[in-house]
Every structure is written in C-alpha cells, then in structure tokens.
Write an enzyme that holds these catalytic residues in place. Structure first.
Site, mmCIF file in Angstrom:
data_model
loop_
_atom_site.group_PDB
_atom_site.id
_atom_site.type_symbol
_atom_site.label_atom_id
_atom_site.label_comp_id
_atom_site.label_asym_id
_atom_site.label_seq_id
_atom_site.Cartn_x
_atom_site.Cartn_y
_atom_site.Cartn_z
ATOM 1 N N CYS A 1 0.520 -1.387 0.317
ATOM 2 C CA CYS A 1 -0.026 -0.027 0.225
ATOM 3 C C CYS A 1 0.488 1.294 -0.313
ATOM 4 O O CYS A 1 0.513 2.275 -0.463
ATOM 5 C CB CYS A 1 -1.160 -0.215 1.017
ATOM 6 S SG CYS A 1 -2.210 -0.908 1.796
ATOM 7 N N HIS B 1 -8.844 4.254 -1.927
ATOM 8 C CA HIS B 1 -7.344 3.638 -1.440
ATOM 9 C C HIS B 1 -7.214 2.939 -2.401
ATOM 10 O O HIS B 1 -7.379 1.121 -2.798
ATOM 11 C CB HIS B 1 -7.871 2.804 -0.611
ATOM 12 C CG HIS B 1 -6.378 1.935 -0.002
ATOM 13 N ND1 HIS B 1 -5.073 2.986 -0.050
ATOM 14 C CD2 HIS B 1 -5.991 1.606 0.896
ATOM 15 C CE1 HIS B 1 -4.227 2.202 0.076
ATOM 16 N NE2 HIS B 1 -4.417 1.377 1.328
ATOM 17 N N CYS C 1 1.005 1.938 6.706
ATOM 18 C CA CYS C 1 0.340 0.555 7.326
ATOM 19 C C CYS C 1 0.820 -0.077 5.428
ATOM 20 O O CYS C 1 -0.113 0.219 4.895
ATOM 21 C CB CYS C 1 -0.418 0.193 7.661
ATOM 22 S SG CYS C 1 -1.857 0.607 7.255
#
Length: 389
Positions: free
Chosen positions: A91, A345, A375
């Site tokens: 990510c 996202h 994260c």
C-alpha cells in the site's frame, strides 16, 4: 547537502474499483498517463529535464504488468529518453516512490524526478497476482510462523481488540472522514489537486449523508469461524463502512532540487524533510505506522507537537485509532480533508495521493510541518515529514 522539494502534485478523481465504477473503463496505463501529462502541463517543466519516473503499483499483473510506469510515461507524451520504473511496497508503493525520488535528488543522482502511482482495482482485482493454489510466501515463512499469517481484515480486527477500539469509535471515525472529505469538496479545496478525467470531476465514494446509525447496521466484513476459534479476542467490528473501499485512481508529484526549482522560477509547495521505513509484526501487519512515526520524528529532530498536519492512511479505522492511542496525536490534525475511508484507496496510487492532498492542505492552512505515514501488508510502514518553505 542538497534539498528536495515538491513543486507540483496532482491526482485523478478516485472511482469505485468495481465494473460499474466511474473510471473502470479507463486502462490503468491511461489513468497514470493522465496524471503525468497534467503534472507536466501544470508545472510548465520541460519533460526533457526529467531524470526518472518512479511509480508504485501493487498488483503488477495483466493490464498492470510489464513496468506500467514506463508505458504511462510514453503514453503521456514524455520523451523516450525519460526512464521509468515500477516499485512495490504494497500500500505504500508510491510513498516509497516519493522517498526514492527525493533521496535521488538529495544525493545528486537526479535533478528532477517524478514519483507517482496507479491502481485499477476494477480491472485488476486485489490478489490477481497470486494464482489460485499458489503460495506467495514459501516454506521458510511457514516454518517461522507455524500458526500462519492472516489477511489484512483479520489484522485490523486483532488491532481493534488489542487496543480496545470499539465499533462505535471506528464508525464515528469513518463518519468524520466522509464529512471532512465532503466539506473539502464543497469548499473547493480539492480543485488544485484533482485533474478531471473524461467528465469525472469528483471522488465517487464520498458519502456526505452517512451517519453512525447507518454504519451501525452493516455486518462484519471479515467474520470467519476458523479465525474466530483461533482468535477469541476478536469482536468482529470491522465493516465495509469503517474500512477503505477498493478503488481506481492515479496520482503524481514532481520532485526536484531546491536550486533547480529556483533556477526554473518554480515555487515549491513543500520541502521533503525526513524519511523512515520500518518493519513490524507481520501478524498484526498494520501497526508499523507507530514505530515509523517515532523513527521519522527522531531523524528529523522534531517532536509530535511540532507537527501541524498528519496524513495517516485510513486502510481501516482501527489502524488510525490505535496509532493515535500510541502517539497521542490530536485527531483534529489528522486527515483534515478526509482520508481513504471516504476518498478511496487505489493501492499503488495512495502514497502520492496522500502527499498530493497533504502539500495542498499545508499551503491552505499555513502549516509548517506535516507528517505522512502508511501501513503496508507484510508488516511494513513508510513515514516522511514535509516542511513548508
């Protein structure tokens, strides 16, 4: 030592990562090409001067294979002489691209670099790069973690349990994200960062009318009898409402040496001050933002009180709320224009999306220092500090 500054930052609107999403018809190479083209146009920089384009993409398969960043740069019309590469830190892939670009500038390897990212989760769904029946971890991981690792949703539940984050707290945080995002759109605060694409001008997942009452009616998203037996502490409070959705989008930032910006007559949005990456427990997986925050503050010689704005990726409400408990940060300074729960996202694009939102928010609010952290799967996290100059 040379410094590295951001002089322009743009992103697409973010669409739902589903076949009926607003951007599902756009090839991921073209999503990224659109941001690169807009970045060059808005900055006025001669693209011949770009030393490298570093892009993040997570599921590098199918339409996102073969070094997507290179073909996006070519599709955007950048000269063939401008190189490009695609990186994967899950990510945080495009935040890592920012780190690499800035570190290249600071070291003298680059004068000008682009950091960017893209993910089309409608066209290349999550886990498309792991064929059914294949093990991406190998026997050494099985030996080191004999009880097995878990999906991110289970990690989010374990984090909620360990830090006693309640369903009500997670839902309230999610509602705040939507309301902040809607307010920012209504106030025109995203206008400078968003590059409309084929008539799409706004983020598709922002729900200004949502409420804690609405979210309270959603079912747990990750309940599993086997995990429930193995982890009896889980209360199964993570839902589609207090977690980020799946999305399509792209984003890009233009990084260069401060002396280069001065020579070209460009006014920087922010200086890239300090950087940190860290590993953490791969079972909890998403808690690396805590040590990453501590590490980057220590490297910068700053304290939490020095930071005016934070961007902490809202993969799940529980992650940000556990981070807040550990750091003591003021939530009024966190994700002030909404976060991934509302905005979306798109995995590989999220790092530079956060940076784009953050540098524009810094200018709008007169913030001196800002901190961004994300994260990442596997127990990883990136963090960096930006300074307005």
């Amino acid at each position: 030592m040379r410094d590295a500054v951001v002089v322009e930052a743009v992103r697409t609107p973010i669409g739902k990562g589903k076949p009926n999403g607003a951007l599902a018809h756009v090839h991921p190479v073209e999503l990224l090409a659109h941001t690169l083209r807009t970045l060059v146009e808005r900055s006025g920089v001669d693209p011949e001067l770009i030393d490298d384009v570093i892009g993040g993409t997570v599921d590098q398969v199918g339409e996102q294979a073969m070094n997507t960043t290179r073909y996006a740069a070519l599709s955007a019309g950048l000269p063939e002489s401008v190189p490009a590469t695609t990186v994967d830190r899950q990510c945080g892939s495009s935040q890592q691209a920012v780190h690499f670009a800035a570190q290249g500038v600071i070291s003298g390897a680059y004068d000008i670099a682009v950091a960017c990212g893209v993910e089309s989760m409608s066209r290349v769904p999550m886990w498309s790069n792991v064929p059914e029946g294949k093990d991406p971890f190998g026997p050494g991981i099985a030996a080191r973690y004999p009880e097995g690792l878990v999906p991110q949703g289970i990690s989010a539940e374990l984090i909620a349990a360990k830090w006693s984050v309640t369903r009500e707290q997670m839902d309230a945080f999610a509602v705040s994200s939507h309301r902040r995002a809607a307010a920012a759109w209504d106030a025109g605060l995203f206008d400078a960062e968003v590059a409309p694409l084929e008539g799409i001008t706004r983020d598709e997942c922002v729900r200004p009318g949502t409420s804690t009452e609405v979210l309270a009616g959603l079912r747990p998203a990750y309940h599993d009898p086997g995990f429930a037996e193995h982890f009896p502490q889980i209360e199964w409070n993570v839902t589609a409402g207090n977690a980020s959705p799946v999305n399509d989008g792209a984003s890009a930032v233009l990084v260069m040496a401060g002396e280069t910006a001065a020579r070209l007559g460009l006014r920087p949005l922010a200086r890239l001050h300090s950087f940190a990456v860290t590993g953490s427990d791969p079972l909890l997986m998403l808690t690396g933002v805590v040590p990453a925050t501590e590490k980057v503050l220590r490297r910068a010689g700053l304290s939490l009180d020095d930071i005016d704005l934070f961007e902490v990726n809202e993969a799940f409400s529980s992650v940000v709320l556990a981070w807040q408990q550990e750091t003591g940060a003021d939530l009024d300074k966190v994700n002030v224009h909404g976060g991934a729960i509302a905005l979306g996202h798109p995995l590989g694009a999220s790092g530079t999306r956060l940076t784009t939102t953050l540098v524009h928010a810094m200018r709008e609010r007169g913030a001196r220092y800002a901190l961004q952290t994300m994260c990442e799967a596997g127990g990883l996290a990136n963090a960096m500090i930006l300074e307005r100059i």
